[in-house]
Design a protein around this motif. Structure first.
Motif, short mmCIF file in Angstrom:
data_model
loop_
_atom_site.label_atom_id
_atom_site.label_comp_id
_atom_site.label_asym_id
_atom_site.label_seq_id
_atom_site.Cartn_x
_atom_site.Cartn_y
_atom_site.Cartn_z
N LEU A 105 0.83 -1.20 0.00
CA LEU A 105 0.00 0.00 0.00
C LEU A 105 0.87 1.26 0.00
CD1 LEU A 105 -2.81 1.26 0.13
CD2 LEU A 105 -2.75 0.99 2.63
N ALA A 106 1.94 1.23 0.77
CA ALA A 106 2.84 2.39 0.83
C ALA A 106 3.44 2.69 -0.54
CB ALA A 106 3.94 2.16 1.86
N ALA A 107 3.69 1.66 -1.33
CA ALA A 107 4.28 1.86 -2.65
C ALA A 107 3.38 2.71 -3.55
CB ALA A 107 4.56 0.51 -3.32
N THR A 108 2.10 2.68 -3.30
CA THR A 108 1.16 3.46 -4.13
C THR A 108 0.98 4.88 -3.63
OG1 THR A 108 -0.84 2.88 -2.86
CG2 THR A 108 -0.12 1.32 -4.55
N ALA A 109 1.48 5.17 -2.41
CA ALA A 109 1.14 6.46 -1.79
C ALA A 109 2.34 7.23 -1.26
CB ALA A 109 0.15 6.22 -0.64
N ILE A 110 3.52 6.63 -1.19
CA ILE A 110 4.63 7.28 -0.52
C ILE A 110 5.08 8.54 -1.25
CG2 ILE A 110 6.47 5.94 -1.68
CD1 ILE A 110 7.80 5.80 1.19
N GLU A 111 5.41 9.57 -0.49
CA GLU A 111 5.86 10.85 -1.02
C GLU A 111 7.38 10.93 -0.96
OE1 GLU A 111 3.91 12.99 -2.37
OE2 GLU A 111 1.96 12.18 -1.77
N PRO A 112 7.99 11.85 -1.70
CA PRO A 112 9.46 12.01 -1.64
C PRO A 112 9.97 12.22 -0.22
CG PRO A 112 8.58 13.22 -3.50
CD PRO A 112 7.39 12.71 -2.73
N GLU A 113 9.20 12.94 0.59
CA GLU A 113 9.62 13.17 1.98
C GLU A 113 9.67 11.85 2.75
OE1 GLU A 113 7.80 16.73 0.22
OE2 GLU A 113 7.10 14.65 0.47
N LEU A 118 13.04 7.48 5.16
CA LEU A 118 13.50 6.10 5.18
C LEU A 118 15.01 6.02 4.97
CD1 LEU A 118 10.63 4.32 3.21
CD2 LEU A 118 11.24 3.95 5.62
N GLU A 119 15.53 6.86 4.10
CA GLU A 119 16.98 6.89 3.89
C GLU A 119 17.71 7.30 5.17
OE1 GLU A 119 18.80 5.91 1.51
OE2 GLU A 119 17.48 5.71 -0.22
N ALA A 120 17.14 8.25 5.89
CA ALA A 120 17.74 8.68 7.16
C ALA A 120 17.70 7.54 8.18
CB ALA A 120 17.01 9.90 7.70
N ARG A 140 12.78 -0.05 14.30
CA ARG A 140 11.36 0.25 14.52
C ARG A 140 10.94 1.48 13.71
NH1 ARG A 140 7.55 0.09 19.72
NH2 ARG A 140 5.95 1.54 19.01
N GLN A 141 11.75 2.52 13.74
CA GLN A 141 11.42 3.75 13.03
C GLN A 141 11.24 3.49 11.54
OE1 GLN A 141 10.49 6.55 13.97
NE2 GLN A 141 10.82 8.00 12.30
N PHE A 142 12.12 2.66 10.97
CA PHE A 142 12.04 2.34 9.55
C PHE A 142 10.68 1.72 9.22
CE2 PHE A 142 12.47 -0.55 5.99
CZ PHE A 142 13.21 0.17 5.06
N HIS A 143 10.29 0.74 9.98
CA HIS A 143 9.03 0.04 9.69
C HIS A 143 7.81 0.92 9.98
CE1 HIS A 143 10.63 -3.95 8.63
NE2 HIS A 143 11.63 -3.60 9.41
N MET A 144 7.90 1.75 11.00
CA MET A 144 6.79 2.65 11.28
C MET A 144 6.64 3.71 10.19
SD MET A 144 5.12 1.56 13.81
CE MET A 144 4.00 2.97 13.67
N ALA A 147 4.60 2.19 7.50
CA ALA A 147 3.19 2.16 7.89
C ALA A 147 2.57 3.56 7.77
CB ALA A 147 3.06 1.64 9.31
N GLU A 148 3.32 4.57 8.17
CA GLU A 148 2.83 5.95 8.07
C GLU A 148 2.62 6.36 6.61
OE1 GLU A 148 4.50 10.44 9.12
OE2 GLU A 148 5.29 8.69 10.20
N ALA A 149 3.49 5.85 5.73
CA ALA A 149 3.39 6.21 4.31
C ALA A 149 2.15 5.65 3.64
CB ALA A 149 4.64 5.71 3.56
N THR A 150 1.49 4.67 4.27
CA THR A 150 0.25 4.15 3.69
C THR A 150 -0.87 5.18 3.74
OG1 THR A 150 -0.62 3.23 5.77
CG2 THR A 150 0.85 1.81 4.46
N GLY A 151 -0.76 6.14 4.67
CA GLY A 151 -1.83 7.12 4.84
C GLY A 151 -3.04 6.55 5.54
N ASN A 152 -2.92 5.36 6.11
CA ASN A 152 -4.05 4.70 6.78
C ASN A 152 -3.72 4.56 8.26
OD1 ASN A 152 -5.69 2.49 7.88
ND2 ASN A 152 -6.40 2.21 5.77
#
Length: 250
Positions: A105-113, A118-120, A140-144, A147-152
């Motif tokens: 789901l994140a792949a369809t919605a993730i923004e450049p930010e 994620l790079e950080a 944990r931060q990476f995976h969260m 999840a945040e990038a899904t927008g859900n």
């Protein structure tokens, strides 16, 4: 209110506790092998591994001389195992299901930010010492962030709950601590493949990258728990050799 049903590893552990109490497996006796127990209970070897680690935490069993798991003590009356909660293998199985779909789901919605964040997180992961609080926090931060990038918000809540279980369940904590003790840390290269999959905005590729990574976590846990048993056996064998040498010198 009805009590919560026992988890699979708990039911197996409790059955073995009963067998020990009934002296089908008295102290000093060897338990059946992991493969035999898996066939007997019709479960996976990871489930048996969780049950054995739960019993080990309780001081009821131990590895001995590379020959298997032995009963080390009789259980106290009314012993049971509910407070050990979720094991690492059960947790990762759930993460494969939920976080795989979250990545798709994140792949369809993730923004450049989101990609930059994620790079950080990847940089933090690479810089952290294995087993340190910063190590776990970066993972944990990476995976969260995914999840945040899904927008859900519900997806975020589920993933956060799974990570809370990872950090609060005594059995889960013990198993991951064991893995970290063996030098296993988050695989930065696998996390980077997830970021690249998200960058392509291909849900199938992102789902597969996440699932592949989490299946590798299961493999690492299996290797780490098996290695610890081997090391205990080797240490005991070495101590036995020293005892023999001392007696021979008398």
């Amino acid at each position: 209110m009805a009590s919560a049903p026992r988890k699979l590893y708990q039911r197996i552990a409790e059955d073995i506790v009963s067998a020990i109490a009934d002296r089908r497996y008295p102290p000093g006796s060897r338990l059946p092998g992991e493969r035999d127990l898996a066939e007997h209970y019709a479960v996976s070897r990871p489930t048996i591994r969780e049950a054995m680690i739960a019993l080990e935490i309780r001081g009821l069993v131990e590895a001995r001389q590379g020959s298997g798991i032995y009963v080390s003590a009789a259980p106290q009356p009314m012993a049971d195992l509910p407070e050990l909660d979720v094991g690492a293998f059960e947790l990762v199985e759930a993460r494969i299901m939920f976080e795989g779909e979250a990545a798709a789901l994140a792949a369809t919605a993730i923004e450049p930010e989101g990609l930059a964040a994620l790079e950080a997180a990847l940089a933090d992961m690479a810089a952290a010492l294995p087993g340190s609080p910063a190590d776990l926090q970066a993972d944990r931060q990476f995976h969260m962030l995914i999840a945040e990038a899904t927008g859900n918000s519900l997806v975020q809540s589920v993933v956060e709950m799974l990570w809370n279980v990872r950090e609060r369940s005594p059995l889960c904590v013990a198993m991951f601590d064991q893995a970290r003790h063996e030098g296993i840390k988050p695989r930065v290269d696998e996390h980077r493949l997830i970021v690249e999959a998200l960058r392509t905005r291909d849900p199938q590729v992102a789902r597969q990258a996440m699932r592949t990574h989490l299946r590798r976590v299961t493999d690492d846990l299996l290797a780490a728990t098996e290695l610890e048993l081997m090391q205990k056996a080797q240490a005991e064998a070495e101590a036995h050799r020293h005892r023999i040498a001392r007696r021979a010198a008398l």
